[in-house]
Design an enzyme around this catalytic site. Structure first.
Site, PDB file in Angstrom:
ATOM      1  N   ASP A  23      46.117  39.322  49.715  1.00 17.10           N
ATOM      2  CA  ASP A  23      46.389  37.890  49.352  1.00 17.10           C
ATOM      3  C   ASP A  23      45.158  36.935  48.942  1.00 17.10           C
ATOM      4  OD1 ASP A  23      47.889  35.921  48.066  1.00 17.10           O
ATOM      5  OD2 ASP A  23      48.949  35.481  49.932  1.00 17.10           O
ATOM      6  N   GLY A  24      45.227  36.234  47.948  1.00 18.30           N
ATOM      7  CA  GLY A  24      44.208  35.199  47.879  1.00 18.30           C
ATOM      8  C   GLY A  24      43.323  35.365  46.383  1.00 18.30           C
ATOM      9  N   ARG A  27      43.469  32.284  43.887  1.00 13.68           N
ATOM     10  CA  ARG A  27      42.688  31.195  44.649  1.00 13.68           C
ATOM     11  C   ARG A  27      41.156  31.511  44.637  1.00 13.68           C
ATOM     12  NH1 ARG A  27      46.073  30.841  50.083  1.00 13.68           N
ATOM     13  NH2 ARG A  27      46.771  32.865  48.840  1.00 13.68           N
ATOM     14  N   TRP A  28      40.797  32.733  44.828  1.00 13.44           N
ATOM     15  CA  TRP A  28      39.471  33.140  44.740  1.00 13.44           C
ATOM     16  C   TRP A  28      38.675  32.905  43.394  1.00 13.44           C
ATOM     17  CZ3 TRP A  28      36.345  36.298  41.685  1.00 13.44           C
ATOM     18  CH2 TRP A  28      35.239  36.986  42.419  1.00 13.44           C
ATOM     19  N   ARG A  36      42.752  34.149  36.525  1.00  9.86           N
ATOM     20  CA  ARG A  36      43.415  34.632  37.820  1.00  9.86           C
ATOM     21  C   ARG A  36      42.901  36.152  37.598  1.00  9.86           C
ATOM     22  NH1 ARG A  36      47.147  32.526  40.982  1.00  9.86           N
ATOM     23  NH2 ARG A  36      47.995  34.793  41.149  1.00  9.86           N
ATOM     24  N   HIS A  40      41.782  39.335  40.483  1.00  8.12           N
ATOM     25  CA  HIS A  40      42.501  40.604  40.736  1.00  8.12           C
ATOM     26  C   HIS A  40      41.286  41.818  40.459  1.00  8.12           C
ATOM     27  CE1 HIS A  40      46.443  38.946  41.189  1.00  8.12           C
ATOM     28  NE2 HIS A  40      46.513  38.467  40.049  1.00  8.12           N
ATOM     29  N   GLU A  70      58.972  41.500  43.836  1.00  6.26           N
ATOM     30  CA  GLU A  70      59.148  40.098  43.073  1.00  6.26           C
ATOM     31  C   GLU A  70      58.109  39.591  42.251  1.00  6.26           C
ATOM     32  OE1 GLU A  70      59.244  40.847  46.612  1.00  6.26           O
ATOM     33  OE2 GLU A  70      61.495  40.771  46.725  1.00  6.26           O
ATOM     34  N   ASN A  71      56.919  40.634  42.231  1.00  3.44           N
ATOM     35  CA  ASN A  71      55.637  40.246  41.438  1.00  3.44           C
ATOM     36  C   ASN A  71      56.046  40.326  39.862  1.00  3.44           C
ATOM     37  OD1 ASN A  71      53.042  41.463  43.469  1.00  3.44           O
ATOM     38  ND2 ASN A  71      53.846  39.366  43.423  1.00  3.44           N
ATOM     39  N   TRP A  72      57.013  40.985  39.425  1.00  5.22           N
ATOM     40  CA  TRP A  72      57.357  41.097  38.077  1.00  5.22           C
ATOM     41  C   TRP A  72      57.660  39.703  37.557  1.00  5.22           C
ATOM     42  CZ3 TRP A  72      56.566  45.763  35.968  1.00  5.22           C
ATOM     43  CH2 TRP A  72      56.714  46.940  36.710  1.00  5.22           C
ATOM     44  N   ARG A  74      55.952  37.136  37.830  1.00  4.05           N
ATOM     45  CA  ARG A  74      54.732  36.292  37.490  1.00  4.05           C
ATOM     46  C   ARG A  74      54.809  36.323  35.900  1.00  4.05           C
ATOM     47  NH1 ARG A  74      49.957  36.888  41.618  1.00  4.05           N
ATOM     48  NH2 ARG A  74      51.324  36.494  43.662  1.00  4.05           N
TER      49      ARG A  74
HETATM   50  C1  FPP Z   1      47.656  38.528  45.753  1.00  2.00           C
HETATM   51  O1  FPP Z   1      46.860  37.408  45.161  1.00  2.00           O
HETATM   52  C2  FPP Z   1      47.799  39.555  45.090  1.00  2.00           C
HETATM   53  C3  FPP Z   1      48.458  40.532  44.103  1.00  2.00           C
HETATM   54  C4  FPP Z   1      49.738  40.096  43.925  1.00  2.00           C
HETATM   55  C5  FPP Z   1      48.249  41.600  43.779  1.00  2.00           C
HETATM   56  C6  FPP Z   1      47.029  42.747  44.490  1.00  2.00           C
HETATM   57  C7  FPP Z   1      46.410  43.161  43.420  1.00  2.00           C
HETATM   58  C8  FPP Z   1      45.063  43.705  43.641  1.00  2.00           C
HETATM   59  C9  FPP Z   1      44.231  43.897  44.624  1.00  2.00           C
HETATM   60  C10 FPP Z   1      44.736  44.276  42.392  1.00  2.00           C
HETATM   61  C11 FPP Z   1      45.347  45.917  42.127  1.00  2.00           C
HETATM   62  C12 FPP Z   1      45.630  46.814  43.063  1.00  2.00           C
HETATM   63  C13 FPP Z   1      45.044  48.004  43.107  1.00  2.00           C
HETATM   64  C14 FPP Z   1      45.353  49.079  44.198  1.00  2.00           C
HETATM   65  C15 FPP Z   1      44.403  48.716  41.870  1.00  2.00           C
HETATM   66  P1  FPP Z   1      47.429  36.262  44.422  1.00  2.00           P
HETATM   67  O2  FPP Z   1      47.542  36.475  43.043  1.00  2.00           O
HETATM   68  O3  FPP Z   1      49.048  36.075  44.896  1.00  2.00           O
HETATM   69  O4  FPP Z   1      46.447  35.104  45.107  1.00  2.00           O
HETATM   70  P2  FPP Z   1      46.884  33.672  45.011  1.00  2.00           P
HETATM   71  O5  FPP Z   1      47.770  33.469  46.310  1.00  2.00           O
HETATM   72  O6  FPP Z   1      45.684  33.033  45.610  1.00  2.00           O
HETATM   73  O7  FPP Z   1      47.283  32.866  43.959  1.00  2.00           O
END
Ligand code: FPP
Length: 255
Positions: A23-24, A27-28, A36, A40, A70-72, A74
């Site tokens: 996660d993060g 924000r990074w 964003r 990733h 749930e990520n769908w 987004r």
């Molecule tokens: C959370 O960060 C991360 C994700 C929803 C996806 C994780 C995906 C990857 C690391 C890249 C793809 C993976 C592979 C295996 C190729 P967030 O976007 O929720 O961060 P935030 O909470 O700071 O907004």
């Protein structure tokens, strides 16, 4: 009773199975004024680093929560970009996995992923299935609740066809219908970015896991952070419902 493989006497110093909620990324990127997707993209680099870091530290299985059910929800562009990154990653990693004897497995509703991703996944899973030393598990379109719903359906079908018996209501029999069938339960679950939630991740399998929440954002997570988490884990006492006194003789026995 805990499953035979989960008795305190078996507690490894290094967790056999580490599962990570990455996660993060967003924000990074935001902290740097980047889109964003850059977060990733940098997150994929961390996936590469941590895959090998875990193996170097003695971990046998690493599960990464790469895309939740749930990520769908987004924004479409972000979902599309994540799927694109995943496909590119799989395309690039296949040869590396074969060279380094990394077995790839998946958990989740893989059938709903885009065709390109499914094709690369199927090829990589097939080509690496003979490797036994180290396994990377990608949780893709994964959610514990859909996993339980799918398992219940599978169990019911097995009862109807006589492959399972309704009078055997054991966890061990039911667990055979989860996506994780054949995998050891996670010993340690890590979540990055300071959030302290489990977000529908391995809820049943992590019943006896240790949890570590670190403020480090996933793109900044390093081998040093993983080693620190493992060090913290190794100092904890896992009791599996027993008392501390019951666990201690078992701990002494493993020394
Ligand atoms: C959370 O960060 C991360 C994700 C929803 C996806 C994780 C995906 C990857 C690391 C890249 C793809 C993976 C592979 C295996 C190729 P967030 O976007 O929720 O961060 P935030 O909470 O700071 O907004």
């Amino acid at each position: 009773m805990p499953h035979a493989s989960q008795r305190p006497a078996d507690k490894p110093i290094v967790p056999r199975h580490v599962a990570i909620i990455m996660d993060g990324n967003g924000r990074w990127a935001k902290q740097r004024g980047l889109p964003r997707i850059e977060g990733h993209r940098r997150g994929v680099e961390t996936v590469r680093t941590v895959t090998y870091a875990a193996r170097d530290l003695g971990v046998r299985m690493l599960t990464l929560y790469a895309f939740s059910a749930e990520n769908w929800n987004r924004p479409r562009a972000e979902v599309g970009a994540l799927m694109g990154l995943l496909e590119l990653y799989l395309k690039k990693e296949l040869r590396t996995f074969v060279r380094d004897r990394v077995r790839l497995m998946t958990i989740g509703r893989i059938e709903d992923l885009p065709a390109g991703v499914r094709r690369h996944l199927a090829a990589t899973v097939e080509e690496t299935k003979g490797f036994t030393d180290y396994t990377l598990v990608l949780a893709l379109n994964y959610g514990s609740r859909t996993e339980v719903a799918d398992a219940a359906r599978s169990y019911a079908a097995a009862v109807a066809s006589g492959r399972e018996r309704l009078d055997d209501g054991s966890w061990e029999r039911f667990a055979r219908h989860l996506y994780t069938f054949g995998m050891p339960d996670p010993d340690l679950v890590i979540r990055t970015s300071g959030e302290t939630r489990v977000s529908n991740f391995l809820l049943l399998q992590a019943a006896y896991a240790e949890f570590i929440f670190t403020p480090v954002l996933w793109p900044d997570f390093t081998k040093v952070d993983l080693a620190a988490a493992i060090e913290d884990y190794s100092r904890r006492e896992r009791r599996y419902g027993l008392t501390s006194e019951q666990v201690k003789p078992a701990k002494a026995a493993v020394k």
